[in-house]
Write a protein that holds these residues in place. Structure first.
Motif: not given
Length: 211
Positions: A64-74, A87-89, A148-160
């Motif tokens: 997926a050339g238009d995709a980007k990985l973001y770290a979340f979790g610990s 952990d990446l989404t 994992c796929m498209c887990n935007r909530l995990a990104l927000i929760n990790s920042r919280l």
């Protein structure tokens, strides 16, 4: 006079109990802080994780050339201990509307690319999980990774959680200890009916907010 002696004796016993209790608390605090320090990752940990993330992004681009990985979790919350999983989404321009069938397809394609690269070990696709995921282990660093796929909530929760941990150093210390305690007792795995590490940290935050 006898009454005065009785009260004086009772007060002295109470003081002795308080001193013993304080000594127990101090000993437990010392042991907890020692455990906390022993769990801290080396200074090189962040650069190792970033290097792995960069290599994984190169592999993901093949699918997926238009995709980007973001770290979340610990790794984001500041609660990663030595050797903690990464952990990446995967987020794409269509992540909010991507149908589950497409997510499952991407997970299977990612698993094929990761395995064929020769850089990853123990690659397992779980397309039918509630959040489709591919699990793997980096051969070079030994780090385990879940994408994992498209887990935007995990990104927000990790920042919280990161924000909570930055408010008071004791929050991070206690969260580390509770996570370690739960892991040692195998009660940090939702797949086997126990709370997740994230849930345990929420319990810590609630405790500190109400104590």
């Amino acid at each position: 006079a006898r009454l005065s002696v009785h009260f004086r004796s009772g007060f002295q016993r109470s003081q002795q109990r308080d001193r013993r209790g304080r000594a127990d608390v101090d000993a437990l605090t010392h042991q907890a802080l020692s455990t906390f320090e022993s769990l801290q990752p080396p200074e090189s940990d962040m650069s190792v994780r970033q290097e792995l993330l960069t290599r994984l992004e190169t592999l993901v681009a093949q699918v997926a050339g238009d995709a980007k990985l973001y770290a979340f979790g610990s790794s984001v919350s500041g609660l990663a201990s030595k050797g903690a999983d990464l952990d990446l989404t995967l987020m794409t321009s269509e992540d909010e509307e991507m149908p589950i069938e497409r997510q499952r397809e991407l997970v299977e394609q990612l698993a094929e690319v990761m395995e064929a690269s020769g850089q990853m070990e123990s690659v397992h696709a779980r397309p039918k999980a509630r959040v489709p995921i591919v699990a793997l282990k980096d051969a070079a660093s030994g780090l385990k990774c879940d994408i994992c796929m498209c887990n935007r909530l995990a990104l927000i929760n990790s920042r919280l959680l990161r924000a909570y941990m930055q408010i008071d150093p004791r929050a991070r210390q206690l969260a580390f200890i509770i996570k370690h305690w739960a892991k040692r007792r195998s009660i940090n795995d939702p797949y086997h009916g126990s709370p997740s590490s994230y849930a345990w940290v929420l319990c810590v935050v609630h405790f500190l907010q109400t104590t």
